[in-house]
Write an enzyme that holds these catalytic residues in place. Sequence first.
Site, PDB file in Angstrom:
ATOM      1  CD  GLN A 100      82.589 -15.303 -85.040  1.00 31.41           C
ATOM      2  OE1 GLN A 100      82.278 -15.249 -86.096  1.00 31.41           O
ATOM      3  NE2 GLN A 100      83.286 -14.070 -84.621  1.00 31.41           N
ATOM      4  CG  HIS A 281      87.670  -7.776 -89.194  1.00 36.38           C
ATOM      5  ND1 HIS A 281      87.304  -8.168 -90.439  1.00 36.38           N
ATOM      6  CD2 HIS A 281      89.122  -7.438 -89.431  1.00 36.38           C
ATOM      7  CE1 HIS A 281      88.191  -8.244 -91.305  1.00 36.38           C
ATOM      8  NE2 HIS A 281      89.200  -7.754 -90.618  1.00 36.38           N
ATOM      9  CG  ASP A 284      82.392  -8.156 -90.731  1.00 34.86           C
ATOM     10  OD1 ASP A 284      81.741  -7.199 -90.769  1.00 34.86           O
ATOM     11  OD2 ASP A 284      83.445  -8.656 -91.031  1.00 34.86           O
ATOM     12  CG  HIS A 307      81.912 -11.218 -94.187  1.00 37.12           C
ATOM     13  ND1 HIS A 307      81.461 -12.367 -94.516  1.00 37.12           N
ATOM     14  CD2 HIS A 307      83.414 -11.167 -94.415  1.00 37.12           C
ATOM     15  CE1 HIS A 307      82.432 -12.893 -95.026  1.00 37.12           C
ATOM     16  NE2 HIS A 307      83.476 -12.542 -94.884  1.00 37.12           N
TER      17      HIS A 307
END
Length: 342
Positions: A100, A281, A284, A307
């Site tokens: 990432q 998620h 994020d 996050h």
Amino acid sequence: MIDVDGSRGEGGGQVLRMTVALSALTGTPVHVSNIRAGRSNPGLRPQHMAAIEAVRRLCNATVDDLHEHSMGITFHPGTLAGGSHHVDIGTAGSITLAMQACLPPALHAPEPSMVDLEGGTDVRWSPPWDYFTRVFLPLLRRMNVDVTASLEHRGYYPRGGGRATLSVQPARQVRHLVFDDSGDWRIHGRVNIAGLPGHIAQRIRQAARKELVGRGMDADIAIEEYQALSPGVGIVLWTTRPRRLGTDVLGEKGKPAEAVGREAARMLLEEIDAGADLDVHAVDHLIPYMALADAETRFRCRALSGHAETELWLLRQFTDIEWKKETRGDAVEMVVSPAETG
């Protein structure tokens, strides 16, 4: 030079990784202090050093104070180059989190990028391999990002030993996401297992399917067995219609297999019940690409995580990104407006 407090928000490695990625992308030198200051083992760990090293190679950067336990680094990005690189994390540190960090600069390099990483593919506090490839990457491809990832070996805690490769083509323009509500829910899943009795995977699958069937939904859940240096097991569930949502749960010592399967299914049902366009998620992971897109992205999510809040703050340090957040019922509606980098 931009100064970033690494203890901001949740104060984990993600602040550090994304700071370095944005530094490489924008060509802006950064100093990161208080790295993981609130953690029981503060400072740089091998997995963070490996991610920084991978990004460093993609942009010919120089890095000051890059050593284990360092509480601060200075990253001086050079010219984005792409190319082929191999990085061994040396532990069960997350391969997917390192990938990432590599993605944003790789998208804007003049040449294709290939990063081969060794470490952990299915470890705590990071996207497991099947979530990365079945949820995150398909959503990125919808944003006009030409990216593929291939798995050579699974790697679990504590010995790691996983290996995988990320390949990225330069992107002329990142496209904003648009969501479609048509069609019935289609649910898929994978239970990955290595070095453990096969009945554990069977029980995880059965528990997940029972939970979903109880809500009038079925799922095609496969079991995949691997050889690995350390034993491990986990499940990832995802939808392909009408929207791509995902959840994941890793098995843990002392946690019944049935609890693993039920938890994954219930988490997915929570996302569906909230009317989410993106799971918690995925938000994020995708916010940085929304900031680089060709138009604003509107989406609904079950909640905005710590996050995500930290990522929005961090992006503001490098770009003129704008966003609006409004709570409606049991969910959050977001509008993220793209920014000019530089």
